[in-house]
Design an enzyme around this catalytic site. Sequence first.
Site, PDB file in Angstrom:
ATOM      1  N   ASP A 152       0.816  -1.226   0.000  1.00  0.00           N
ATOM      2  CA  ASP A 152       0.000   0.000   0.000  1.00  0.00           C
ATOM      3  C   ASP A 152       0.844   1.269   0.000  1.00  0.00           C
ATOM      4  O   ASP A 152       0.330   2.357  -0.238  1.00  0.00           O
ATOM      5  CB  ASP A 152      -0.917   0.017   1.226  1.00  0.00           C
ATOM      6  CG  ASP A 152      -2.025  -1.013   1.121  1.00  0.00           C
ATOM      7  OD1 ASP A 152      -2.287  -1.489  -0.006  1.00  0.00           O
ATOM      8  OD2 ASP A 152      -2.624  -1.355   2.148  1.00  0.00           O
ATOM      9  N   GLU A 255      -9.554  -0.052  -4.893  1.00  0.00           N
ATOM     10  CA  GLU A 255     -10.572  -0.782  -4.118  1.00  0.00           C
ATOM     11  C   GLU A 255     -11.166   0.088  -3.018  1.00  0.00           C
ATOM     12  O   GLU A 255     -12.272  -0.145  -2.553  1.00  0.00           O
ATOM     13  CB  GLU A 255      -9.969  -2.046  -3.489  1.00  0.00           C
ATOM     14  CG  GLU A 255      -8.817  -1.748  -2.522  1.00  0.00           C
ATOM     15  CD  GLU A 255      -8.293  -2.973  -1.763  1.00  0.00           C
ATOM     16  OE1 GLU A 255      -8.978  -4.001  -1.701  1.00  0.00           O
ATOM     17  OE2 GLU A 255      -7.164  -2.876  -1.226  1.00  0.00           O
TER      18      GLU A 255
END
Lengths: 429, 429
Positions: A152, A255
């Site tokens: 991430d 997402e």
Amino acid sequence: MSKRPAAKKAKPMNAFYAQSGGVSAVINASAAGVIEAAMKSTKIGRVYAGRHGIVGALTEDLIDVYKESRATIKGLRHTPAGAFGSARYKLKSLEQDRAKYQRLIEVFKAHDIGYFFYNGGNDSMDTANKVSQIGDQLGHKVVCIGVPKTVDNDLPHTDCCPGFPTVAKYVALSTREAALDVASMAKTSTKVFVMEVMGRHAGWIAAAGGLAGKGPDEAPHIILFPEIAFDKEKFLARVKEVVSRVGYCVVVVSEGVHDADGKFLADAGTKDAFGHTQLGGVAPVVANMVREAHGYKYHWAVPDYLQRASRHVASKVDVAQAYAMGKAAVELALAGENAVMPTIVRKSDSPYRWTVGKVALAKVANKEKMMPRNFITKDGFGITAACRKYLAPLIQGEDYPPYVKGLPSYVSLKNQRVARKLAKEFVLK
Amino acid sequence: MSKRPAAKKAKPMNAFYAQSGGVSAVINASAAGVIEAAMKSTKIGRVYAGRHGIVGALTEDLIDVYKESRATIKGLRHTPAGAFGSARYKLKSLEQDRAKYQRLIEVFKAHDIGYFFYNGGNDSMDTANKVSQIGDQLGHKVVCIGVPKTVDNDLPHTDCCPGFPTVAKYVALSTREAALDVASMAKTSTKVFVMEVMGRHAGWIAAAGGLAGKGPDEAPHIILFPEIAFDKEKFLARVKEVVSRVGYCVVVVSEGVHDADGKFLADAGTKDAFGHTQLGGVAPVVANMVREAHGYKYHWAVPDYLQRASRHVASKVDVAQAYAMGKAAVELALAGENAVMPTIVRKSDSPYRWTVGKVALAKVANKEKMMPRNFITKDGFGITAACRKYLAPLIQGEDYPPYVKGLPSYVSLKNQRVARKLAKEFVLK
């Protein structure tokens, strides 16, 4: 020189290494960095790894890393995912989870473990920091060093996080390849292609898709970031405008995209052990939205684990940094540091030059680094030149794994268990 | 020898090349094969390509391929998708679509086109065959040669179809990489991973996933083929058994999986120009099914276009065969053949040896080659040794594209239009 009688040498303490959270294409490269550096030092005894991360420590399920061959350890550098098993298992505060922290120290004490290398993201840096504190409190000193890892890319105080550059490269090249496909078909078939990428709260991975093209006519034409509240009307208008101008439209969607009220576009409704909502399936939601509004034929893709396990197309920079972080963690420990994490410090953009720095665990624990607003274009749909300048160096260079019979040859470990020393069983709940 | 007066040399006829249907990672390699072989022959004038395939011929939108540099044509070999544009546009029978066939011949006549190289699947071979017939009827002879292409691998009379081996390699290695990820996480997180792959009617691509592992404990643990009627109870029981034994379960599912009544598990409800149902989204259906029955945490992936555009991980065999098919098509035409398609003839499995054969277009037109039953294990969930023996050679060897700044460097064409000669416009419906 007069010869002094040799002081009784203290038996070197062992080290414990654990992988935490979602794995990556290069977390094993960090493992190789830790293990090979530890092997070189006489101050560290054996290296044990936790089977399934911290869970292995709690359940006294330790793996003797020294039972593996040197070639196997070396092979970790080109093997994706967590070779010892990782875990989504978060320890809470010292007050709430005191028994678990005490258990950890018990196991460390029983196995003469004086070093703890924890390879994970911000949650894990918090845990490592607390283990360092509780060890002191319980009279068993444990040197705790974090090894950064998160696809991430949301750890602060480091130029990037190992794992991210490879996902970035995968997402950029997949966007480029799929966009060529869509361009070929658009006249009579698919006009809109939506690709969903990871990134729960930060849009770093989605941003990387932007490296696939250059001008406004090149894919991806639209990026949807979690940092920008989703505006359905504005999005649909842009899709229509792009299809009219270019003939087709490629969308990269994170997402984690949500509306102004914080509601995720696709919420699977379940939560993981860290309390994070399990996401997935925003691509079909967005694609259907476009179809309903404009009637365009669409395709959508969700590479999911394929993106973070994509060792076959690893960034050379990423592999080098992942290994360096593992190695530096050991070197910091040997230099007397504690409760720190090595970091990547950018020295220049082009050519990309970086060195190894360090930061206190307390400073990274539970903190998330979002995309700065000036990395996202004013309209919220693309990346700026500043963002490109940051991202471009990270995906440089290829580091192909060896292939056997047409497939990457990844090592598999014996993962031999260390004999148990404690009578008490720990039951994982 | 007495010198005979030179016969008046006929002006060499031009060639028309078109890409048809879903594109692949190597269809441009076939284009390079056609173009480079045609350039070497004095019997062929210029090579024109259809902008968006056959649509370009109907609308007289021809691309002059000779305006591209030699380097660009060479670069097609490593560039995925359809560089001239492809089309999903099927011509029906000569009776139903007579006007369109006549239009094709008009355009061919106006541009002195005497060769038609049609790069596609079984539908396209049917079209090429009909063009050859109508040309004769209308007094403008056109030599029609098919160039096989379909990632579905369902063309008969050829060992495999260019495009398939690269998808096979992509699917096998993606399964291997994602499975390592799942194995790392299974203890505390994802236990079931479902990856959806292409293959409308034939399970070749799903079967390729089987190359990722060997024994029953290695991923993929379950493959769902379109050739085997889906049995929900049996499937769910197997998932449970695998998770109990291995700790996790990796499922590869073909988009074309259907139940005993022929109902697709995931039917988006729309049809493409060929009348085929547009599929997509069977992975979330299967994953949710598992969750409802067993409560396992799951992840699912749908690589979609990423799999067929994956030139970055092309099979070396595939690239060589794709190029060879294009080259052979021209050679067959020059040797006086008509209404044929070059084929790949397997000479031996290991080492893999193949030569170029040929087959009449009438024999491949509109026919589909399914997986033989003996390629699927008795229980319907895996591949047999016979299947491995067939598939294994196809994914051999890597053929990496050049990289610039961390990304594959794919060529883009000028695609310059040939001046129109016909007054009549053709309106595409």
